[in-house]
Design a protein around this motif. Structure first.
Motif, PDB file in Angstrom:
ATOM      1  N   LEU A 121      -5.134   6.446   0.191  1.00 31.17           N
ATOM      2  CA  LEU A 121      -6.271   5.542   0.333  1.00 31.17           C
ATOM      3  C   LEU A 121      -6.456   5.173   1.792  1.00 31.17           C
ATOM      4  N   ALA A 122      -7.696   5.204   2.255  1.00 35.05           N
ATOM      5  CA  ALA A 122      -8.004   4.818   3.635  1.00 35.05           C
ATOM      6  C   ALA A 122      -9.179   3.861   3.621  1.00 35.05           C
ATOM      7  N   ARG A 123      -9.108   2.837   4.442  1.00 35.23           N
ATOM      8  CA  ARG A 123     -10.241   1.933   4.652  1.00 35.23           C
ATOM      9  C   ARG A 123     -11.043   2.467   5.838  1.00 35.23           C
ATOM     10  N   GLN A 167      -4.428   5.732   6.707  1.00 36.62           N
ATOM     11  CA  GLN A 167      -3.953   5.513   5.346  1.00 36.62           C
ATOM     12  C   GLN A 167      -3.351   4.113   5.203  1.00 36.62           C
ATOM     13  N   PHE A 168      -3.778   3.378   4.151  1.00 35.88           N
ATOM     14  CA  PHE A 168      -3.183   2.061   3.923  1.00 35.88           C
ATOM     15  C   PHE A 168      -2.403   2.004   2.609  1.00 35.88           C
ATOM     16  N   ASP A 169      -2.529   3.061   1.797  1.00 39.14           N
ATOM     17  CA  ASP A 169      -1.728   3.105   0.583  1.00 39.14           C
ATOM     18  C   ASP A 169      -1.660   4.546   0.093  1.00 39.14           C
ATOM     19  N   ALA A 170      -0.555   4.871  -0.560  1.00 38.63           N
ATOM     20  CA  ALA A 170      -0.378   6.211  -1.120  1.00 38.63           C
ATOM     21  C   ALA A 170       0.484   6.099  -2.368  1.00 38.63           C
ATOM     22  N   VAL A 176     -13.601   2.163   0.788  1.00 39.36           N
ATOM     23  CA  VAL A 176     -12.295   2.768   0.526  1.00 39.36           C
ATOM     24  C   VAL A 176     -12.513   4.226   0.146  1.00 39.36           C
ATOM     25  N   ILE A 177     -11.839   5.105   0.882  1.00 42.46           N
ATOM     26  CA  ILE A 177     -11.889   6.537   0.601  1.00 42.46           C
ATOM     27  C   ILE A 177     -10.577   6.927  -0.080  1.00 42.46           C
ATOM     28  N   ALA A 178     -10.667   7.547  -1.234  1.00 40.48           N
ATOM     29  CA  ALA A 178      -9.481   8.008  -1.955  1.00 40.48           C
ATOM     30  C   ALA A 178      -9.452   9.531  -1.938  1.00 40.48           C
ATOM     31  N   VAL A 179      -8.355  10.088  -1.433  1.00 39.05           N
ATOM     32  CA  VAL A 179      -8.162  11.540  -1.435  1.00 39.05           C
ATOM     33  C   VAL A 179      -7.054  11.865  -2.430  1.00 39.05           C
ATOM     34  N   VAL A 180      -7.357  12.721  -3.397  1.00 33.14           N
ATOM     35  CA  VAL A 180      -6.394  13.081  -4.446  1.00 33.14           C
ATOM     36  C   VAL A 180      -6.091  14.570  -4.348  1.00 33.14           C
TER      37      VAL A 180
END
Length: 657
Positions: free
Chosen positions: A244-246, A223-226, A292-296
């Motif tokens: 968010l993960a790269r 994870q690089f941002d949340a 970029v993978i976004a998990v919501v």
């Protein structure tokens, strides 16, 4: 079997029959993914958070490319099927499962894939240890068939074994790939990598060395941002958390995507974010491609998770809102990458504007970079050109409308053009000058096409037609700068839809079809009636033709355009070159141009149709009351003279000629 069990069984069959499982790798692995999730719950029940160091989950595939022998088992060292868990297992949709973010339906999904399911368990019973083994089958009268076998493993835990796959899945099994299976399992539990913990999970294929899922994917999903976004769901404002993960670009993760999470696993299919972001992937300073993978996730998702846990019951509008907001978040976190996209777009647009210099006027005082910054990241140069053309045409103070207005007053045309040019800056004057020269070259080509050719004959009307707008195309397949509709009328070049020498149905010409040389549709009248719709047709005839006959379907151009307009209006639309349908039902304004040399036979036909030319002897006009169509007929000489006059006004102002 209890009375309660008897009531539940037909209900579950009905629910299962209504549950759709897509035939693909994810659908095939759904029972395995469900068993892994239950195994992690069992590990957490026994060890708590110490499960990350003490817990183990083993997935073992046997004969994994052979449908007749295929078998897969999921084993764990968790709490096992103790009495409480067993009671929960036998009762669908229990409170116990709900507390664990389950629905109790997952075990039934196995019967969409496999015919045989066996459970083996060791569990703590007071101070001792007990076992429980049975075959589970909802198709049998006795759903739980107890087995007189003891689990092969030692210590508490549970093993679920699936075999006898249904014939629907046989072809897929023959093509199974180890890497794809591992990636599907790792990707499904992506939320655990990002914001929870995992026990040790291994996958084995026959007797090969095990694959450690945790180490394989743990380094990948960092994870690089949340943060969180607000989303309106069913009238209430809900908070949704994102991570968010790269991830290095791979066969599994080819493009930026949005994943929805509920019950601590990925639900549904990924949504590709490439179109909104403007690129399938990014590249770091070393040139390595990543996505970029976004998990919501949201508590609101938990309450709307369907029974099979394959989807979340929210409206498409909610999904689009999440999609848009997460795309914006990613762009804000990847500014340097977005700047690269915008720089490439600006460069491409600059190249297109060299071919269409007059479209710089559509920028309306903005630089190319400023204009591009406000447009979607996935636009191509063609889409920018189309947008600039529309802006230029639609805006109240647009130059194209000023040109059309100026053209209405022939005596003051040059003065009006001078006023227009005085209002634009030097860079735009240079662009306009290039465009004026281009128009003069096209006029010279049309003049050449009117003359006798090498064989002493006139060129067919198709030669001029192609110069104005290439035949068998429309403005879906042709860009703005690939036609010269200004030869007929500057305003026509900016109509929303233009079709050239095409049938209304878009296919090959059939008996009875009316094919007009050019057909235009606009949802507002060029002359200013914003509530009207306009259908315009243009018919070209061979230069110097002199064999027209009144009332002849083949040789009467007035009859031809009337019939064409009538057919088009009755059809109410036409097929575009991209296969979509364009509707112009309710067109209330109809205009037709007949462009043909005014030879004696044509003048005779025009007079018999009650055309008049008292305001200009070289332009015949008539309003046909029955078909409610206004028709103009004029020759190529008039066409060229008007085009030259409009162009010469620019020359006089720009070059002092």
């Amino acid at each position: 079997m209890t009375a309660t069990d008897a009531l539940l069984k037909p209900d579950m069959r009905a629910v299962l029959s209504r549950t759709h499982v897509q035939v693909g790798l994810h659908g095939f692995l759904l029972p395995v993914l469900e068993a892994i999730s239950n195994a992690m719950h069992g590990v957490e029940e026994r060890f708590g958070e110490d499960g990350r160091t003490n817990g183990t989950v083993d997935i073992h595939f046997h004969d994994w490319n052979n449908p007749s022998k295929f078998k897969v088992s999921v084993s764990d060292n968790g709490a096992g099927l103790n009495d409480e868990n067993y009671r929960s297992f036998k009762t669908p949709f229990t409170g116990h499962k709900l507390r664990l973010k389950g629905r109790g339906f997952g075990r039934f999904i196995a019967f969409k894939v496999f015919a045989r399911v066996v459970y083996e368990s060791r569990y703590a019973f007071l101070t001792a240890e007990d076992t429980r083994s049975f075959r589970f089958n909802i198709e049998e009268e006795r759903e739980f068939a107890l087995l007189e076998i003891a689990p092969e493993f030692t210590g508490t835990g549970l093993r679920v074994t699936y075999d006898q796959p249904l014939t629907t899945w046989h072809d897929l099994i023959r093509q199974l790939d180890k890497g794809s299976i591992a990636n599907e399992i790792g990707g499904h539990f992506l939320p655990y990598f990002l914001y929870r913990w995992l026990p040790e999970i291994t996958i084995r294929f026959d007797q090969e060395a095990p694959i450690d899922i945790r180490s394989r994917f743990g380094a990948m999903f960092v994870q690089f941002d949340a943060g969180s976004i607000s989303v309106e769901i069913d009238g209430s404002l809900e908070q949704a958390n994102y991570s968010l993960a790269r991830v290095r670009r791979s066969q599994q993760f080819k493009s930026h995507c949005l994943l929805l999470s509920a019950a601590d696993r990925i639900v549904g299919s990924p949504r590709d974010l490439s179109a909104k972001i403007g690129s399938q992937f990014f590249a770091d300073e070393d040139g390595e491609k990543y996505v970029v993978i976004a998990v919501v996730r949201s508590e609101a998702f938990e309450n709307r998770l369907n029974d099979a846990r394959t989807g979340i019951n929210v409206s498409p509008r909610v999904l689009e809102d999440i999609f848009s907001k997460i795309s914006d978040v990613i762009q804000s976190k990847e500014l340097s990458q977005i700047e690269k996209i915008k720089d490439e777009q600006s460069s491409d647009l600059e190249g297109a504007l060299k071919e269409n210099p007059i479209l710089r006027l559509g920028l309306r005082g903005r630089s190319v970079k400023e204009y591009v910054a406000a447009k979607p990241n996935n636009w191509s140069s063609e889409e920018f050109v189309s947008d600039l053309a529309i802006e230029r045409y639609r805006a109240t103070n647009d130059l194209a409308k000023q040109i059309v207005s100026a053209a209405a007053n022939a005596e003051n045309y040059e003065r009006e053009i001078k006023n227009i040019v005085e209002q634009i800056d030097e860079s735009k004057k240079e662009a306009l000058a290039e465009y004026v020269i281009h128009r003069r070259n096209i006029i010279e080509l049309v003049e050449a096409a009117r003359k006798f050719q090498g064989d002493g004959r006139h060129a067919p009307e198709d030669a001029i037609h192609d110069l104005v707008f290439k035949r068998f195309n429309d403005n879906v397949s042709l860009n703005y700068f690939e036609h010269n509709l200004w030869l007929v009328d500057d305003a026509l070049a900016f109509m929303p839809y233009i079709s050239s020498d095409r049938t209304l149905h878009g296919g090959r010409r059939r008996s009875g079809d009316k094919v007009t040389d050019l057909l235009f549709f606009d949802d507002s009248m060029v002359l200013g009636d914003e509530n009207a719709q306009t259908l315009t047709v243009v018919e070209f005839k061979r230069p110097s033709r002199n064999d027209y006959v009144f009332g002849s379907e083949k040789n009467d151009p007035i009859l031809q355009v009337i019939n064409t307009v009538s057919k088009a209006t009755a059809a109410g639309g036409l097929a575009k070159t991209d296969g979509t349908h364009f509707s112009f039902a309710g067109a209330v304004r109809k205009i037709a141009y007949i462009i043909a040399d005014l030879t004696p036979s044509l003048i005779g036909v025009l007079q018999q149709h009650d055309f008049i030319n008292d305001w200009n002897p070289r332009i015949f006009v008539r309003y046909h009351a029955n078909q409610r169509v206004f028709i103009q007929a004029f020759g190529y000489e008039t066409l060229l003279e008007n085009a030259k006059k409009r162009n010469q006004a620019f020359f006089s102002v720009l070059f002092g000629q």
